[in-house]
Motif scaffolding. Structure first.
Motif, short mmCIF file in Angstrom:
data_model
loop_
_atom_site.label_atom_id
_atom_site.label_comp_id
_atom_site.label_asym_id
_atom_site.label_seq_id
_atom_site.Cartn_x
_atom_site.Cartn_y
_atom_site.Cartn_z
N GLN A 152 1.15 -0.95 0.02
CA GLN A 152 -0.53 0.10 0.01
C GLN A 152 0.78 1.30 -0.58
O GLN A 152 2.21 1.35 0.73
N TYR A 176 -1.75 3.82 4.17
CA TYR A 176 -2.34 3.62 5.29
C TYR A 176 -3.07 4.38 6.34
O TYR A 176 -2.19 5.35 6.46
N ARG A 177 -4.15 4.62 7.38
CA ARG A 177 -4.81 5.30 8.43
C ARG A 177 -4.53 4.23 9.50
O ARG A 177 -4.60 3.07 9.60
N ASP A 196 -1.00 -3.94 4.47
CA ASP A 196 -2.21 -4.36 2.86
C ASP A 196 -3.21 -5.76 3.93
O ASP A 196 -3.52 -6.29 2.98
N ALA A 197 -3.59 -5.23 5.23
CA ALA A 197 -4.47 -5.83 5.82
C ALA A 197 -3.79 -7.90 5.81
O ALA A 197 -5.10 -7.98 6.25
N LEU A 252 -12.35 -2.06 9.10
CA LEU A 252 -11.37 -2.02 7.55
C LEU A 252 -12.31 -0.70 6.21
O LEU A 252 -11.83 -0.33 5.76
N ARG A 253 -14.14 -0.43 7.21
CA ARG A 253 -14.13 0.81 6.44
C ARG A 253 -13.47 1.46 6.32
O ARG A 253 -13.62 2.29 5.62
N ARG A 254 -13.27 2.05 7.20
CA ARG A 254 -12.12 3.40 8.15
C ARG A 254 -11.09 3.30 7.11
O ARG A 254 -10.42 3.58 7.67
N ASP A 255 -11.03 2.16 6.62
CA ASP A 255 -8.97 2.07 6.01
C ASP A 255 -7.95 1.97 6.77
O ASP A 255 -7.15 2.57 6.54
N ARG A 288 -5.10 0.72 9.64
CA ARG A 288 -4.41 -0.45 9.65
C ARG A 288 -3.09 -0.35 10.94
O ARG A 288 -3.29 0.53 11.54
N THR A 308 -2.59 9.71 9.08
CA THR A 308 -2.59 8.61 7.56
C THR A 308 -1.15 8.08 7.68
O THR A 308 0.00 9.73 7.95
#
Length: 208
Positions: A2, A5-6, A62-63, A87-90, A92, A131
């Motif tokens: 990625q 990520y947040r 990348d979760a 996951l919806r909020r990105d 990690r 971020t």
């Protein structure tokens, strides 16, 4: 990998109340799965008298690691909605534990899903996120005469200076977005009349 990520800005706890039950969502950054599990164990110990300590975590930019537990709530009503919210909020490199103190009112499966997922969402809003962006590490080697001005120019143009070392020459470590490497090479040649050497290395994540 990625490019960014947040994650959570820091560890903290946010409390909500649904149907007289208290839901305490504890969030923390976690660099590894072991860190996440240690955090879960600490929260469970602190709230050993609670009805449930449900949890979820996402590790990897990348979760690649995703795990969740309902801790005694009906299957799929707690850990999974918590994980889905992360996951919806990105999010990690993060772990969430929602501690429930039962208030006497049964919420039903739909109510539980909304309560656990909502507790995580509200905690993210309350505690804040940041971020992190992937950077290419690059080393600039320059003579002492040009080093001071070059370091100032780097900082004033918003580039991330990670380290400056003085030896026979001066070595400045910078972090660049991959897409900026070629442009940086040209800028550096202009800024130092072609006297600086640039060597690119590995990758690291830094605050965007």
């Amino acid at each position: 990998m990625q490019d960014e990520y947040r994650t959570v800005a820091g560890a903290g706890v946010h409390e909500t109340e649904v149907g007289r039950s208290r839901f305490l969502c504890a969030l923390a950054p976690a660099a590894t799965e072991q860190e996440a599990q240690d955090f879960i164990a600490a929260v469970r110990k602190e709230h050993a008298d609670a009805n449930h300590n449900c949890w979820a975590y996402v590790i990897g930019a990348d979760a690649s690691v995703q795990k969740a537990s309902d801790d005694g709530e009906p299957g799929g009503t707690a850990g999974v909605p918590m994980l889905q919210m992360l996951l919806r909020r990105d999010m990690r490199y993060v772990v969430a534990v929602v501690t429930r103190y039962f208030g006497g009112v049964k919420l039903g499966a739909g109510g539980l899903i909304r309560a656990y997922g909502g507790a995580v969402g509200e905690a993210l809003d309350a505690l804040g996120t940041r971020t992190r962006r992937r950077y290419r590490l690059a080393t600039v080697t320059v003579d002492h005469q040009r080093a001071g001005k070059l370091e100032n120019d780097l900082r004033s143009t918003g580039r991330a200076v990670r380290d400056v070392r003085y030896g026979e020459a001066v070595t400045i470590e910078v972090a660049l977005p991959d897409s900026d490497v070629d442009a940086f090479r040209s800028w550096l040649a202009d800024a130092t009349a072609g006297t600086a050497a640039l060597k690119t290395g590995g990758e690291a994540y830094g605050d965007a």
